[in-house]
Design an enzyme around this catalytic site. Structure first.
Site, PDB file in Angstrom:
ATOM      1  N   THR A 136       0.831  -1.202   0.000  1.00  0.00           N
ATOM      2  CA  THR A 136       0.000   0.000   0.000  1.00  0.00           C
ATOM      3  C   THR A 136       0.866   1.252   0.000  1.00  0.00           C
ATOM      4  O   THR A 136       0.398   2.319  -0.369  1.00  0.00           O
ATOM      5  CB  THR A 136      -0.889   0.041   1.265  1.00  0.00           C
ATOM      6  OG1 THR A 136      -0.080  -0.344   2.373  1.00  0.00           O
ATOM      7  CG2 THR A 136      -2.067  -0.898   1.147  1.00  0.00           C
ATOM      8  N   SER A 147      13.513  -6.495   6.113  1.00  0.00           N
ATOM      9  CA  SER A 147      14.129  -5.226   5.715  1.00  0.00           C
ATOM     10  C   SER A 147      15.532  -5.012   6.259  1.00  0.00           C
ATOM     11  O   SER A 147      15.842  -3.963   6.821  1.00  0.00           O
ATOM     12  CB  SER A 147      13.250  -4.045   6.114  1.00  0.00           C
ATOM     13  OG  SER A 147      12.097  -4.094   5.380  1.00  0.00           O
ATOM     14  N   ASP A 176       9.601   0.643   4.840  1.00  0.00           N
ATOM     15  CA  ASP A 176      10.699  -0.026   5.555  1.00  0.00           C
ATOM     16  C   ASP A 176      11.645   0.997   6.180  1.00  0.00           C
ATOM     17  O   ASP A 176      12.041   0.885   7.347  1.00  0.00           O
ATOM     18  CB  ASP A 176      11.492  -0.926   4.606  1.00  0.00           C
ATOM     19  CG  ASP A 176      10.608  -1.930   3.902  1.00  0.00           C
ATOM     20  OD1 ASP A 176       9.457  -2.096   4.335  1.00  0.00           O
ATOM     21  OD2 ASP A 176      11.076  -2.532   2.918  1.00  0.00           O
ATOM     22  N   TYR A 229       8.484  -7.527  -8.059  1.00  0.00           N
ATOM     23  CA  TYR A 229       8.023  -6.417  -7.199  1.00  0.00           C
ATOM     24  C   TYR A 229       7.760  -5.153  -8.032  1.00  0.00           C
ATOM     25  O   TYR A 229       6.701  -4.529  -7.928  1.00  0.00           O
ATOM     26  CB  TYR A 229       9.067  -6.125  -6.110  1.00  0.00           C
ATOM     27  CG  TYR A 229       8.704  -4.977  -5.191  1.00  0.00           C
ATOM     28  CD1 TYR A 229       8.015  -5.203  -4.006  1.00  0.00           C
ATOM     29  CD2 TYR A 229       9.043  -3.666  -5.506  1.00  0.00           C
ATOM     30  CE1 TYR A 229       7.681  -4.149  -3.160  1.00  0.00           C
ATOM     31  CE2 TYR A 229       8.709  -2.606  -4.675  1.00  0.00           C
ATOM     32  CZ  TYR A 229       8.038  -2.859  -3.501  1.00  0.00           C
ATOM     33  OH  TYR A 229       7.705  -1.814  -2.673  1.00  0.00           O
TER      34      TYR A 229
HETATM   35  C1  GLA Z   1       8.949  -4.162   0.498  1.00  0.00           C
HETATM   36  C2  GLA Z   1       9.139  -2.692   0.129  1.00  0.00           C
HETATM   37  C3  GLA Z   1       8.143  -1.807   0.870  1.00  0.00           C
HETATM   38  C4  GLA Z   1       6.724  -2.308   0.730  1.00  0.00           C
HETATM   39  C5  GLA Z   1       6.654  -3.803   1.030  1.00  0.00           C
HETATM   40  C6  GLA Z   1       5.293  -4.379   0.737  1.00  0.00           C
HETATM   41  O1  GLA Z   1       9.286  -4.381   1.839  1.00  0.00           O
HETATM   42  O2  GLA Z   1      10.443  -2.284   0.396  1.00  0.00           O
HETATM   43  O3  GLA Z   1       8.265  -0.477   0.424  1.00  0.00           O
HETATM   44  O4  GLA Z   1       6.202  -2.013  -0.535  1.00  0.00           O
HETATM   45  O5  GLA Z   1       7.603  -4.538   0.273  1.00  0.00           O
HETATM   46  O6  GLA Z   1       4.357  -3.851   1.609  1.00  0.00           O
END
Ligand code: GLA
Length: 378
Positions: free
Chosen positions: A34, A123, A170, A220
């Protein structure tokens, strides 16, 4: 970890010691994919960090040793000096993005290590970026760069040096994280609110499938492109401004795949708000129900799950776990599970045994402790 970093720093670069900084990995209770759609996310920083000792060296060269990768890299601070090692590009990117914004970065020596599992959807890359962004702001800029700008510096590093067109969740979680608090961030207005998080009678636990994901090689970026295409078809800036009626109106003009992607995002946006409301009422059944809905959407409509994660989700449901879903960008990594205290041991045993029997390796279990984000330690 801190002692090891200091010992190796001294071995590699001698005295005096540098400053020590850390920044955290993150979880996200709900609100996936989102952030780049201008929606809401609900993350928190965790007790797993990247930690670095850093000392200015009065040159224009950055000298970095990674303890975990056992590799040494040197680079200059000019664009053409970008290192080829992917891990070093995160640090290079942070330096460049600070300089691009008119900030100061001079040469420094650094040794770093971490305990954020790699490729698990926690992350680790944002923790690395935020650790250095925070540190270089402290060391060379008198902390004049605003904290939200540090988040954007981390995100721009991903976009410009690492090939991932990520959102801001993140890096935001890693920089702004606060012990015992989740944060609801509105990714359009950038307003955020801390939510104390002590789910009484429940535990949050991550089950890591150990299926590795690399967002740069994964679809992604394609997911993001789908969302942007639908936003254009709707004439809105991001899907934040869309609802299901609007989406149904353009159904004939977009592909079925794009329709499903956008449908997930529109539904997910509402789920974050519903979960925040439910938390304020200590209504964990609703929180859990929404988590399962998110998993379903991520698996069937957004298509970022994988067989192993779907299996872990099924096992959670069969064990009577309150809520469970894939967490983070997807394509591997962890499920996040909201489990009643008295079900915890049973669930962990079932998930571990059944997963191992099916896939030949045990999943890794992480209990979640919500902790502080970027900070100077000494
Ligand atoms: C990864 C990206 C984030 C976010 C998530 C999904 O962690 O780095 O910015 O888009 O995926 O919510």
């Amino acid at each position: 970890m801190q002692e090891k970093i200091s010992r190796i720093f001294k071995e590699k670069f001698g005295e005096p010691a540098g400053n020590i900084y850390a920044s955290a990995g993150r979880i996200n209770l709900i609100g996936e994919h989102t952030d780049y759609n201008g929606g809401f996310v609900f993350p928190g920083a965790i007790d797993k960090v990247i930690m670095a000792e850093i000392r200015p060296n009065d040159t224009d060269t950055v000298r970095v040793y990674s303890i975990d990768i056992e590799e040494y890299v040197e680079f200059g601070l000019r664009e053409e000096d970008a290192p080829s090692q992917s891990w070093a590009r995160y640090i290079f990117g942070i330096c460049r993005e600070i300089i691009k914004r008119g900030g100061t970065v001079r040469g420094f020596d650094t040794v770093f290590a971490g305990n954020v599992p790699l490729g698990a959807g926690l992350s680790s890359s944002a923790a690395l970026e935020s650790c250095f962004a925070f540190a270089l702001n402290d060391l060379f800029n008198d902390n004049k760069i605003d904290k939200f700008e540090l988040v954007l510096i981390g995100q721009a590093t991903e976009h410009n040096y690492c090939g991932v067109n990520c959102g801001i969740m993140d890096q935001f979680a890693s920089v702004f994280g606060k012990k015992d608090n989740l944060m609801r961030l509105d990714c359009r207005s950038r307003e955020y609110e801390y939510f104390p998080f002590h789910p009484k009678g429940y535990k949050l636990v991550l089950v890591d499938s150990r299926v590795k994901h690399e967002l740069a090689d994964s679809p992604y970026n394609k997911r993001r492109e789908s969302c942007e295409r639908v936003a254009r078809a709707l004439g809105v800036e991001t899907l934040r401004d869309a609802d299901m009626d609007m989406l149904l109106n353009v159904k004939d003009k977009i592909s079925d795949e794009d329709f499903n992607r956008a449908k997930f995002v529109i539904e997910e946006k509402e789920r974050v708000l519903a979960v925040c409301d439910a938390l304020l009422r200590d209504d964990y059944d609703t929180v859990g129900e929404k988590m399962y809905e998110t998993h379903q959407g991520l698996s069937k409509d957004y298509e970022v799950s994988c067989e192993e994660l779907d299996y872990l989700n099924d096992v959670a449901r069969e064990c009577g776990v309150t809520g469970s879903r894939i967490m983070g960008g997807g394509f591997g990594g962890c499920t996040i599970n909201l489990v009643k205290d008295d079900l915890y041991d049973h669930f962990i045993k079932e998930a571990t045994d059944r997963f191992e029997a099916k896939y030949g390796h045990k999943p890794q279990i992480y209990d979640v402790i919500i902790s502080d984000g970027a900070r100077r330690i000494s």
